[in-house]
Design a protein around this motif. Sequence first.
Motif, PDB file in Angstrom:
ATOM      1  N   GLN A  39       0.849  -1.182   0.000  1.00  0.00           N
ATOM      2  CA  GLN A  39       0.000   0.000   0.000  1.00  0.00           C
ATOM      3  C   GLN A  39       0.883   1.229   0.000  1.00  0.00           C
ATOM      4  O   GLN A  39       1.641   1.463   0.959  1.00  0.00           O
ATOM      5  N   LYS A  43      -2.890   5.556  -1.729  1.00  0.00           N
ATOM      6  CA  LYS A  43      -3.413   4.587  -2.689  1.00  0.00           C
ATOM      7  C   LYS A  43      -4.019   3.393  -1.967  1.00  0.00           C
ATOM      8  O   LYS A  43      -3.748   3.143  -0.798  1.00  0.00           O
ATOM      9  N   GLU A  44      -4.833   2.650  -2.702  1.00  0.00           N
ATOM     10  CA  GLU A  44      -5.426   1.448  -2.134  1.00  0.00           C
ATOM     11  C   GLU A  44      -4.384   0.318  -2.074  1.00  0.00           C
ATOM     12  O   GLU A  44      -3.412   0.305  -2.827  1.00  0.00           O
ATOM     13  N   ARG A  45      -4.642  -0.608  -1.183  1.00  0.00           N
ATOM     14  CA  ARG A  45      -3.769  -1.765  -1.091  1.00  0.00           C
ATOM     15  C   ARG A  45      -3.887  -2.587  -2.373  1.00  0.00           C
ATOM     16  O   ARG A  45      -4.984  -2.754  -2.914  1.00  0.00           O
ATOM     17  N   GLU A  46      -2.758  -3.089  -2.860  1.00  0.00           N
ATOM     18  CA  GLU A  46      -2.769  -3.882  -4.080  1.00  0.00           C
ATOM     19  C   GLU A  46      -1.979  -5.168  -3.872  1.00  0.00           C
ATOM     20  O   GLU A  46      -1.031  -5.217  -3.081  1.00  0.00           O
ATOM     21  N   TYR A 111      -7.494 -10.333  -1.865  1.00  0.00           N
ATOM     22  CA  TYR A 111      -8.348  -9.887  -0.764  1.00  0.00           C
ATOM     23  C   TYR A 111      -9.054 -11.057  -0.062  1.00  0.00           C
ATOM     24  O   TYR A 111      -9.758 -10.861   0.919  1.00  0.00           O
TER      25      TYR A 111
END
Length: 126
Positions: A39, A43-46, A111
């Motif tokens: 992350q 920004k969003e976690r990827e 996820y």
Amino acid sequence: QVQLVESGGGLVQPGGSLRLSCAASGFTLDNTAIAWLRQAPGKEREGVLCISSEERSVYYADSVKDRFTISRDNAKNTVYLQMNSLNPEDTAVYYCATDPRVYYRDCPEFYEFDIWGQGTQVTVSS
């Protein structure tokens, strides 16, 4: 208690390398799928990279192909993320994640893993 602990982060210059470690406790990593995620600020976690219960690697992020590799040492109950040719866009907090209750022949979406470590900071800067 199931736990993941990341280490190995730090400050590195562009073009440099780092190896992150993810040590597991409370369960065995053998036959367990585990992923590296990151992350970046704002920004969003990827998802980055995953290794399945059957040792099949999956790249979630195209940007790390040919630069990052994942491996595991079952004797040490540890998974590693080798990162080469780092660039400033790789700056992020890196996490490992897993779900030891499930045997994943192939890696799932990142996820779906619900056990996470606390993360380790990687900063790529000159």
